[in-house]
Structure formats: structure tokens, C-alpha cells
Design a protein around this motif. Structure first.
Motif, short mmCIF file in Angstrom:
data_model
loop_
_atom_site.label_atom_id
_atom_site.label_comp_id
_atom_site.label_asym_id
_atom_site.label_seq_id
_atom_site.Cartn_x
_atom_site.Cartn_y
_atom_site.Cartn_z
N GLN A 1 0.81 -1.21 0.00
CA GLN A 1 0.00 0.00 0.00
C GLN A 1 0.85 1.26 0.00
O GLN A 1 0.32 2.36 -0.22
CB GLN A 1 -0.92 -0.01 1.22
N GLU A 2 2.16 1.11 0.25
CA GLU A 2 3.02 2.29 0.41
C GLU A 2 3.94 2.51 -0.79
O GLU A 2 4.30 3.64 -1.10
CB GLU A 2 3.88 2.14 1.66
N ILE A 3 4.35 1.42 -1.45
CA ILE A 3 5.38 1.49 -2.49
C ILE A 3 4.85 0.90 -3.78
O ILE A 3 4.22 -0.17 -3.78
CB ILE A 3 6.64 0.73 -2.02
N ASP A 4 5.11 1.60 -4.87
CA ASP A 4 4.59 1.15 -6.16
C ASP A 4 5.19 -0.19 -6.57
O ASP A 4 4.50 -1.03 -7.14
CB ASP A 4 4.89 2.21 -7.24
N ASP A 5 6.47 -0.37 -6.32
CA ASP A 5 7.17 -1.59 -6.77
C ASP A 5 7.77 -2.29 -5.55
O ASP A 5 8.90 -2.04 -5.16
CB ASP A 5 8.27 -1.22 -7.78
N GLU A 6 7.00 -3.18 -4.96
CA GLU A 6 7.47 -3.86 -3.74
C GLU A 6 8.64 -4.78 -4.04
O GLU A 6 9.51 -4.98 -3.18
CB GLU A 6 6.34 -4.66 -3.11
N ALA A 7 8.71 -5.34 -5.24
CA ALA A 7 9.84 -6.20 -5.60
C ALA A 7 11.13 -5.41 -5.64
O ALA A 7 12.18 -5.88 -5.19
CB ALA A 7 9.59 -6.88 -6.94
N GLN A 8 11.07 -4.18 -6.15
CA GLN A 8 12.26 -3.33 -6.19
C GLN A 8 12.65 -2.90 -4.77
O GLN A 8 13.85 -2.81 -4.46
CB GLN A 8 12.00 -2.10 -7.07
N PHE A 9 11.68 -2.67 -3.92
CA PHE A 9 11.95 -2.37 -2.51
C PHE A 9 12.76 -3.50 -1.88
O PHE A 9 13.77 -3.29 -1.20
CB PHE A 9 10.63 -2.16 -1.77
N ALA A 10 12.32 -4.74 -2.12
CA ALA A 10 13.00 -5.90 -1.55
C ALA A 10 14.39 -6.06 -2.15
O ALA A 10 15.36 -6.34 -1.43
CB ALA A 10 12.17 -7.16 -1.78
N ARG A 11 14.51 -5.89 -3.46
CA ARG A 11 15.83 -6.00 -4.12
C ARG A 11 16.80 -4.97 -3.55
O ARG A 11 17.97 -5.26 -3.31
CB ARG A 11 15.69 -5.82 -5.64
N SER A 12 16.29 -3.76 -3.37
CA SER A 12 17.15 -2.68 -2.87
C SER A 12 17.67 -3.01 -1.48
O SER A 12 18.88 -2.92 -1.23
CB SER A 12 16.37 -1.36 -2.84
N TRP A 13 16.79 -3.41 -0.58
CA TRP A 13 17.24 -3.67 0.79
C TRP A 13 18.16 -4.87 0.87
O TRP A 13 19.09 -4.89 1.68
CB TRP A 13 16.03 -3.84 1.71
N ARG A 14 17.92 -5.89 0.05
CA ARG A 14 18.84 -7.04 0.06
C ARG A 14 20.23 -6.60 -0.39
O ARG A 14 21.25 -7.09 0.12
CB ARG A 14 18.31 -8.16 -0.83
N ALA A 15 20.29 -5.69 -1.36
CA ALA A 15 21.58 -5.19 -1.83
C ALA A 15 22.18 -4.22 -0.80
O ALA A 15 23.39 -4.22 -0.58
CB ALA A 15 21.42 -4.49 -3.18
N TRP A 16 21.34 -3.40 -0.19
CA TRP A 16 21.84 -2.43 0.78
C TRP A 16 22.41 -3.09 2.02
O TRP A 16 23.29 -2.53 2.69
CB TRP A 16 20.71 -1.49 1.23
N PHE A 17 21.93 -4.26 2.35
CA PHE A 17 22.33 -4.91 3.60
C PHE A 17 23.84 -5.01 3.72
O PHE A 17 24.41 -4.73 4.78
CB PHE A 17 21.70 -6.30 3.71
N GLU A 18 24.52 -5.39 2.65
CA GLU A 18 25.97 -5.60 2.75
C GLU A 18 26.68 -4.30 3.09
O GLU A 18 27.57 -4.28 3.96
CB GLU A 18 26.52 -6.19 1.46
#
Length: 340
Positions: free
Chosen positions: A176-193
Motif C-alpha cells: 500500500q506504500e510502495i509502487d514496486d514492492e519487488a524493487q523495494f525488496a531487491r534494494s534492501w537485500r543489496a543495501w544490507f551488505e
């Protein structure tokens, strides 16, 4: 380690010859048989395996050549300093790796022997790449901790898995908050490192990591979030700063006054560019994921932050504390309140 890779390559060539012999014999007998086709695929796979290992060897030899050349040049002092800091950090993190510092085009670390069966699943040899444009060791020394921390994360797959599971669980709530939830998940998985490595920088260098980091984080748009899935998915500088500040406030609030000017300068930088903050920034800056990182990483990695803070507070000199000498020296450089 290199001898093991050479041995693996030799075994690989033997495997190529063996599979080629089996394939040719099968082809002579039944060229169109399924078993013949499977042997041909095994033959090609054996070639690909050796080709990959040869590429790794070639890369390793380039770094070795560069390291050896620079060690015999005017830059040898910088390499010695980097090696000494790396050894101090390896002891703190409790890891046993080989670090080859080279001066090239910026801060980075490159695992030279990953995906080599002969050396196991974990990389053991890392090229620590330093920028040509910065030669003052105390200025950039804290950034070494960030780079070495990439090797630390290689040894904490379970933490990465736990974080990815947390992202997966949260992903559904973002619809309900983000247009592309898959991109949100991809970003955070990459940001984690990168955020994991920032935490390790704080845990090993204390306040000097924050001061050194902000000197490298000035960016034309500190709130920028890459939305192209093929782009460079690095966390926004503003997010990195906020996460490091959260840790600093928790672990050494009484020392932050010593780097007040550096901190305020970056906060003004953020304020001046507030107008460029995209609409999605606030929803991507997900507090639950930040909290996971700031709470779980310190529990998962070896560090001596409490002892470092005690030394700084007591005015212990680098000469008096050899196991923390480089990190104390960096804090002496950055902190106005830490006497020389």
C-alpha cells in the motif's frame, strides 16, 4: 592458496582430457545417442570450469604484480600502513585472511579466489584497493574497516539469510506504500551488505568512523534511490549517515562532541538538499530493517568497541595500546577532545 588453485587447474585439464576421450569413443559408436550428447555437455562443462579458474588466476596475478610493483615504489609506505591496519582488524574480527593492498581507483575489496573449488566455499585472498588521490592515512584509515567487513560478511551467511527473511516478511506490508514492492525488496537485500559494513566500521573505529565516513559521503543527491534493477543498488548516503548516527548515539554519545563540526557539516548538507528528497525515500527508509541491522550485527561479529571507547575516554595513547594503535591514532586525528 595459489598452489591449491594451480593444482585444481591441473586436475581440471585432466578432467577435460578424460571427458573428451569418453565423448569421442561414444561418438564413434553411437553419435546420436542421448548418452553421447550428455558426455559432450560434460566435456563442455569441464572446459568452462577450467576457464573460470584460469580467469580467477589471471585476476589474482594482476593484483599480485601490481602489489609487488608498488611495494618497490614510492607508495610502499601506504601499502605497509594498509597491511598493518588490516592485520589489526583481522585480529579484532577474528578472521584469518590474506589481504593484498594495492593503489588503484578508489576504496574497494575484491575476493580473488571465490568460486574456486580447491579453496573451499570461503574466499581467503582479498585485494584491498585504495584510491590514488588520498594519502593521509588517518583520514581514510576507518574506511578500511568497512572494506574488510565485506570479508567478515562472507563468513556470516546465516545473518544475511535472516535479513532476507525479514525483508520477505516485510515486503507484503509495503504494497500500500510502495509502487514496486519487488524493487523495494531487491534494494534492501543489496543495501544490507553496505550497511553491515558501516556497522562494522563503527564497532571497530568508533567515532572516527563517523567522521571519516561523512567526508566520503558528500553527494549531489544524498537521498537518491536507484530504481533501475540493473543499476548500482547502493544505500543513499543519507540513510547510511542516519544508521551510523543511531549507533554512535547508542555506543558513545559522550564522544560525539569531539566530531561535532564534521557531523554538523553533513547535517547542513542534508538540510540544503532536502528539496531533492524523492517521494519514495521515507517509505524506503524502513525503520524495522534499520533496527535489525543495528541490533543484530553487533551481536553477530567480534569487536572491541567498549574497550576502544574506554581508551579514548581515558586518553590512552596509541603507543600504550598496540592492539588498537591504528584505531586510536585515527580517533586522535578526528576527535578534538582526544588529546594527542
Amino acid at each position: 592458496m595459489t598452489d591449491s588453485i594451480y593444482s585444481s587447474v591441473e586436475d581440471g585439464f585432466d578432467n577435460i582430457e578424460e571427458t573428451r576421450f569418453l565423448y569421442e569413443r561414444a561418438y564413434d559408436q553411437e553419435p546420436d545417442a542421448e548418452a553421447t550428447h550428455e558426455l559432450y555437455e560434460e566435456y563442455l562443462g569441464a572446459i568452462d570450469t577450467v576457464a573460470l579458474e584460469l580467469q580467477v588466476l589471471e585476476t589474482e596475478l594482476v593484483y599480485l604484480d601490481l602489489h609487488q610493483y608498488q611495494r618497490n615504489s614510492a607508495t610502499s609506505g601506504r601499502l605497509d600502513h594498509a597491511s598493518s591496519i588490516s592485520s589489526e582488524l583481522e585480529d579484532v574480527f577474528g578472521i584469518d585472511i590474506t589481504v593484498l593492498p594495492v593503489i588503484w581507483n578508489g576504496f574497494a575489496i575484491d575476493p580473488l579466489d571465490e568460486n574456486i573449488p580447491a579453496t573451499g566455499d570461503l574466499s581467503q585472498i582479498y585485494a584491498l584497493i585504495l584510491p590514488r588521490t588520498q594519502s593521509d592515512p588517518e583520514v581514510y584509515a576507518p574506511i578500511f574497516a568497512h572494506e574488510i567487513a565485506h570479508a567478515v560478511l562472507d563468513r556470516h551467511d546465516e545473518l544475511r539469510t535472516d535479513f532476507n527473511n525479514a525483508v520477505r516478511e516485510i515486503q507484503g506490508r509495503t504494497r500500500q506504500e510502495i509502487d514496486d514492492e519487488a524493487q523495494f525488496a531487491r534494494s534492501w537485500r543489496a543495501w544490507f551488505e553496505e550497511l553491515f559494513c558501516d556497522v562494522c566500521g563503527v564497532l571497530t573505529f568508533g567515532p572516527s568512523y563517523l567522521a571519516s565516513l561523512v567526508s566520503h559521503l558528500h553527494h549531489s543527491n544524498p537521498y537518491y534511490i536507484e530504481e533501475d534493477p540493473d543499476g548500482d543498488l547502493h544505500p543513499p548516503p543519507a540513510l547510511r549517515f542516519d544508521l551510523v548516527m543511531d549507533l554512535s548515539d547508542e555506543y558513545f554519545p559522550n564522544l560525539l562532541n569531539g566530531i561535532r563540526d564534521d557531523r554538523i557539516a553533513f547535517e547542513r548538507h542534508l538540510d540544503a538538499l532536502e528539496h531533492s528528497r524523492p517521494r519514495i525515500y521515507d517509505t524506503y527508509d524502513y525503520g524495522e530493517l534499520r533496527t535489525f541491522i543495528t541490533q543484530e550485527v553487533p551481536l553477530s561479529v567480534d569487536h572491541d568497541l567498549e574497550a576502544l571507547v574506554d581508551d579514548i575516554t581515558a586518553g590512552v595513547t596509541p603507543d600504550d595500546q598496540p592492539e588498537r594503535s591504528h584505531r586510536l591514532a585515527a580517533n586522535q586525528y578526528w576527535l578534538d577532545t582526544y588529546p594527542p
